[in-house]
Design a protein around this motif. Structure first.
Motif, PDB file in Angstrom:
ATOM      1  N   THR A  47       0.818  -1.215   0.000  1.00 31.50           N
ATOM      2  CA  THR A  47       0.000   0.000   0.000  1.00 31.50           C
ATOM      3  C   THR A  47       0.848   1.259   0.000  1.00 31.50           C
ATOM      4  O   THR A  47       0.361   2.329   0.353  1.00 31.50           O
ATOM      5  N   THR A  75      -4.655  -9.921   1.711  1.00 33.37           N
ATOM      6  CA  THR A  75      -3.931  -9.774   2.960  1.00 33.37           C
ATOM      7  C   THR A  75      -2.793  -8.775   2.771  1.00 33.37           C
ATOM      8  O   THR A  75      -2.554  -8.283   1.680  1.00 33.37           O
ATOM      9  N   CYS A  77      -0.440  -5.214   3.644  1.00 38.40           N
ATOM     10  CA  CYS A  77      -0.420  -3.830   4.120  1.00 38.40           C
ATOM     11  C   CYS A  77      -1.668  -3.033   3.761  1.00 38.40           C
ATOM     12  O   CYS A  77      -2.064  -2.125   4.501  1.00 38.40           O
ATOM     13  N   TYR A  78      -2.280  -3.311   2.626  1.00 38.34           N
ATOM     14  CA  TYR A  78      -3.476  -2.574   2.215  1.00 38.34           C
ATOM     15  C   TYR A  78      -4.607  -2.717   3.229  1.00 38.34           C
ATOM     16  O   TYR A  78      -5.116  -1.698   3.743  1.00 38.34           O
ATOM     17  N   PRO A  79      -5.018  -3.933   3.601  1.00 40.58           N
ATOM     18  CA  PRO A  79      -6.080  -4.046   4.608  1.00 40.58           C
ATOM     19  C   PRO A  79      -5.667  -3.485   5.967  1.00 40.58           C
ATOM     20  O   PRO A  79      -6.510  -2.935   6.694  1.00 40.58           O
ATOM     21  N   GLN A  80      -4.383  -3.611   6.307  1.00 42.72           N
ATOM     22  CA  GLN A  80      -3.947  -3.140   7.617  1.00 42.72           C
ATOM     23  C   GLN A  80      -4.025  -1.620   7.708  1.00 42.72           C
ATOM     24  O   GLN A  80      -4.427  -1.065   8.733  1.00 42.72           O
ATOM     25  N   PRO A  83      -8.438  -0.466   6.592  1.00 42.95           N
ATOM     26  CA  PRO A  83      -9.309  -1.626   6.832  1.00 42.95           C
ATOM     27  C   PRO A  83     -10.720  -1.487   6.272  1.00 42.95           C
ATOM     28  O   PRO A  83     -11.257  -2.453   5.713  1.00 42.95           O
ATOM     29  N   GLY A  97      -5.101  -8.474   7.587  1.00 38.81           N
ATOM     30  CA  GLY A  97      -3.996  -7.530   7.562  1.00 38.81           C
ATOM     31  C   GLY A  97      -2.655  -8.221   7.736  1.00 38.81           C
ATOM     32  O   GLY A  97      -2.455  -9.348   7.285  1.00 38.81           O
ATOM     33  N   ASN A  98      -1.736  -7.545   8.436  1.00 39.34           N
ATOM     34  CA  ASN A  98      -0.401  -8.086   8.663  1.00 39.34           C
ATOM     35  C   ASN A  98      -0.264  -8.804   9.998  1.00 39.34           C
ATOM     36  O   ASN A  98       0.745  -9.459  10.248  1.00 39.34           O
ATOM     37  N   ILE A 120      -9.225  -8.328  10.466  1.00 41.03           N
ATOM     38  CA  ILE A 120      -8.112  -7.378  10.443  1.00 41.03           C
ATOM     39  C   ILE A 120      -7.804  -6.975  11.879  1.00 41.03           C
ATOM     40  O   ILE A 120      -8.469  -6.112  12.453  1.00 41.03           O
ATOM     41  N   ALA A 163       0.652   0.678   8.495  1.00 38.84           N
ATOM     42  CA  ALA A 163       0.418  -0.685   8.005  1.00 38.84           C
ATOM     43  C   ALA A 163       1.193  -1.735   8.785  1.00 38.84           C
ATOM     44  O   ALA A 163       0.762  -2.890   8.867  1.00 38.84           O
TER      45      ALA A 163
END
Length: 431
Positions: A47, A75, A77-80, A83, A97-98, A120, A163
């Protein structure tokens, strides 16, 4: 059951994908190539730029369109970092996430039963480093080891602390155990990676230099290489001790971002161009000049004038980097720089990328020509024929080696020859 992975971003992401692939294999899955049919498709996202998020979404949509019955996983950095936005990507059956990567198998099992899973977990203060060990690296003759995660800095352009959370370090005992297993598997070169690698040990009372020294004592490991380093975190003592460690490759990727101090201040970097140059000078003195440097540079940061850009170009040329990754500044939601005035037009950023990359590549060619005729060790990697192999010297110069009777994974002394613009010709020598 077959699982396919698509990875965006840095070496840490690539390492984590390898660890997740191993986790799936250990639980009965077989690996499929990204374009092959699979039961589960996993995108490990980056991300750093909005473009990375877009690529993740596009890949998920394509997977769903081609294989509507498969489970898709978003999964990384983007979702983290975002969110709510990631959870709204309905092409993903599982969104993680991470944190708590080990939960991926459980979440995939739930999705295979028809449930959509959004899991997440937020980063927490004092959280531990999550162990995701690796035993083999498909298609690689060197091993990549993630030893650190997180970043405590707040650079104006960067969303990564959001992230990745705060600095946390892997235990030295765990790293040494993995090194012993890798050496037993035949790996001779290892690369330490992390989100902010030189901050290793800040949370555990040790430091990166001590880890390097202890890792060099592992029998069978012949070369240690480091990922990206923050120059201000290298003390004089660190430099002296690293230079004494013969197994440490004298190639340093020192993060720069700009060769202009005014731009660095707007970026909220914690060093000046002059301080950066002083670290490079100390390293060169410690190695009697027998070392090399690579770096990253951002051009077109908000407010960067033509004069500041020219100053950055001159600095890059003076530092004589072996390789420079040049990036246009990417306006990133959630970072201070996204709201800075004097944003640079995209076409001007593209022009500056071309100018700086051209100048950096000229220096790269000059260095390669200066090293012609010298001898360095090379890790043989991809075989091109019965006698030819690609590889890298200790200084990280890419080469094509003529080595009759050799095998990938060997480390040989080689004499460097002509530079063709991409690689240096080399031949194995008997010492």
């Amino acid at each position: 059951m077959r699982v396919s992975f698509y990875t965006l971003g840095c070496k840490v992401n690539q390492n984590e994908t390898g660890a997740l692939a191993q986790l799936f294999r250990q639980n009965g899955y077989t690996l499929a190539e990204p374009d092959e049919e699979a039961d589960v498709f996993v995108v490990n996202s980056c991300t750093v730029t909005a473009g990375g998020d877009k690529k993740s979404r596009q890949w998920l949509r394509r997977a769903k369109r081609q294989y509507p019955g498969a489970v898709t996983v978003l999964t990384g950095c983007y979702p983290q970092a975002f969110p709510e936005e990631a959870a709204a990507v309905m092409e993903a059956d599982v969104v993680m996430g991470n944190a708590n990567r080990h939960a991926i198998l459980r979440n995939v099992a739930r999705a295979l039963e028809g449930e959509r899973v959004v899991d997440i977990a937020a980063h927490e203060k004092g959280e531990a480093f999550e162990e995701l060990p690796m035993e083999r690296f498909e298609g690689h003759t060197r091993a990549f080891i993630k030893v650190q995660d997180g970043c405590n800095r707040q650079c104006a352009y960067c969303v990564i602390p959001r992230a990745r959370g705060r600095v946390r370090s892997r235990s030295e005992a765990s790293i040494l155990k993995e090194l012993e297993a890798l050496a037993a598997a035949g790996y001779k070169e290892v690369v330490f990676s992390g989100i902010n690698l030189p901050s290793y040990g800040q949370d555990t009372g040790t430091n990166l230099t001590e880890l390097i020294e202890h890792s060099a004592q592992v029998e069978g490991i012949e070369r240690i290489r480091l990922g990206s380093l923050e120059p201000d975190l290298l003390s004089d003592d660190d430099i002296t001790r690293m230079a004494r460690t013969e197994k440490l490759c004298p190639q340093f990727h020192l993060s720069l971002q700009s060769g202009c101090t005014s731009t660095l201040r707007r970026m909220r970097r914690v060093y000046t161009a002059e301080e950066y140059a002083a670290v490079v000078k100390k390293l060169r003195q410690a190695y009697d000049g027998a070392c090399s440097f690579t770096t990253d540079v951002i051009v077109g940061f908000p407010g960067e004038t033509e004069e500041e850009f020219a100053e950055s170009v001159r600095f890059v040329q003076e530092m004589k980097f072996l390789k420079v990754h040049v990036f246009p500044y990417s306006r990133r939601e959630g970072t201070p720089a996204a709201t800075f005035p004097d944003q640079i037009p995209e076409e001007e950023k593209a022009r500056r990328v071309h100018v700086l990359q051209t100048a950096a590549d000229e220096v790269r060619g000059q260095l390669a020509k200066e090293w012609s005729g010298s001898v360095d060790t090379v890790l043989l990697e991809k075989p091109l024929s019965a006698n030819l192999f690609t590889g890298y010297t200790r200084l990280y110069l890419p080469v094509v080696v003529n080595a009759s009777g050799a095998e990938a994974g060997q480390i040989l002394s080689c004499r460097l020859g002509e530079w063709d613009g991409e690689r240096c010709r080399a031949a194995a020598v008997q010492l």
